[in-house]
Scaffold this active site. Sequence first.
Site, mmCIF file in Angstrom:
data_model
loop_
_atom_site.group_PDB
_atom_site.id
_atom_site.type_symbol
_atom_site.label_atom_id
_atom_site.label_comp_id
_atom_site.label_asym_id
_atom_site.label_seq_id
_atom_site.Cartn_x
_atom_site.Cartn_y
_atom_site.Cartn_z
ATOM 1 N N ARG A 183 -1.229 -10.731 12.421
ATOM 2 C CA ARG A 183 -2.021 -11.900 12.046
ATOM 3 C C ARG A 183 -1.301 -13.218 12.299
ATOM 4 O O ARG A 183 -1.952 -14.233 12.584
ATOM 5 C CB ARG A 183 -2.447 -11.793 10.579
ATOM 6 C CG ARG A 183 -3.562 -10.778 10.371
ATOM 7 C CD ARG A 183 -3.970 -10.645 8.924
ATOM 8 N NE ARG A 183 -5.162 -9.820 8.805
ATOM 9 C CZ ARG A 183 -5.627 -9.320 7.656
ATOM 10 N NH1 ARG A 183 -4.977 -9.575 6.533
ATOM 11 N NH2 ARG A 183 -6.715 -8.578 7.637
ATOM 12 N N GLN A 239 0.818 -1.214 0.000
ATOM 13 C CA GLN A 239 0.000 0.000 0.000
ATOM 14 C C GLN A 239 0.857 1.272 0.000
ATOM 15 O O GLN A 239 0.398 2.326 -0.448
ATOM 16 C CB GLN A 239 -0.949 0.002 1.194
ATOM 17 C CG GLN A 239 -2.052 -1.037 1.087
ATOM 18 C CD GLN A 239 -2.909 -1.120 2.335
ATOM 19 O OE1 GLN A 239 -2.553 -0.579 3.389
ATOM 20 N NE2 GLN A 239 -4.036 -1.802 2.242
ATOM 21 N N GLU A 255 -3.450 -11.516 1.889
ATOM 22 C CA GLU A 255 -4.733 -11.234 2.525
ATOM 23 C C GLU A 255 -5.618 -12.475 2.641
ATOM 24 O O GLU A 255 -6.547 -12.501 3.449
ATOM 25 C CB GLU A 255 -5.474 -10.124 1.786
ATOM 26 C CG GLU A 255 -5.883 -10.440 0.383
ATOM 27 C CD GLU A 255 -6.518 -9.234 -0.303
ATOM 28 O OE1 GLU A 255 -7.407 -9.446 -1.142
ATOM 29 O OE2 GLU A 255 -6.130 -8.078 -0.008
#
Length: 427
Positions: free
Chosen positions: A342, A169, A311
């Site tokens: 995560r 990003q 993702e």
Amino acid sequence: MTSTAWPAPVADGPLDATVEVPGSKSLSNRYLVLAALADGPSRLRAMLSSRDTRLMGAALETLGVGVETGTDWLVTPGALRGHVTVDCGLAGTVMRFLPPVAALADGPVHFKGDVEALARPMGPILDALRALGVRVDDEGEPGRLPFTVHGEGAVRGGAVDVDASGSSQFVSGLLLAAPRFERGLTVRHTGATLPSVPHIEMTVALLRTAGVEVDDSVPGTWRVEPGPVAARDVRVEPDLSNAAPFLCAALAVGGTVRVPGWPASTTQPGGLLPGILEQLGGTARLDGDVLTVSGTGAVRGADLDLHAAGEIAPTIAALLVLADFPSRLRGIAHLRGHETDRLAALTAEITRLGGRCAETADGLRIEPAPLTGGEWRSYADHRMATAGALIGLRVPGVLVEDVATTAKTLPDFVGLWTGMLGARVAA
């Protein structure tokens, strides 16, 4: 256990379901940014309406852009204004895509977010803006939210180095605003790894379809020429990563799940799902625009490199917990900087249910073990919540904490999930 814990339903037999997946969050928020910078009004059809897209829409309105939501979203560019505050919530696309846009505003733009967002890394894009002559003030821990970007109405542009090892990003955020920089922008990635390359390819493809000249012929370098961004009338593809839990369900308990609207070609990382699921023992075929995935209820362990599709890693990890052979997920060290860490979260929750999962330097190692019911914490992370639901298809008594966090990218996940199961739910 909190009062919001959701008893994940157990499937009582093979599935036979068709699931309509809403529009892609990644595409929706990129379209919104480009529409805000365009040379006229844009119409965005089949937009995802979720917390992340609503945050992006509200942030652009705060900056002076007209955003009308409904069946279609209508975006009318306006003069970008400063002396405002942008609420990023927990949306990585808002906090990484809009600082370069805010640099084009006519005054300071303050960025804030949810408590969980304060841990997400922002340093590379803020340092890149500083290198381009934009003043950025840290107002908390350096390189994190909150901060203020002091817009001066224009950015000279030129060339900048950025370490995007923590998130693609950082590159996409710079590229999206680059056509509006006076000299355009050349972005050079300096890190050792570059995760989620398909997301950068998505950004480049959308810029080109908006008439922007982009040269990505040199690996790790992108050149965006200055010029207008064309207003568009576009339809958003379904979110292929949000389709992952539903498609994986066919392997977890057997049967067939179909997802209509699947594109023949795509820049979404979720487009890698059919091949991945075939490696794990399923079958996948595309008939027209309907992807059909079938499984037997037996999951095959595997060694997977998911650096291009991080993702979907939480969903694949949850599926591999049900496998009959040890597995390894590689290339996903950057997941430590997502909505939560995560890798640590998956390890903790899988272990809590009796599973065997351990972190590695760049991923996870998962081994077969008997599972029991219990609390599955979501960490305010939509991917963690859906991972718990997937395990719950086979393991009675899984209680997913704060399943409502799935609204970040997938409104009415519970309704879609129970609709997929239909009558195939154990009492």
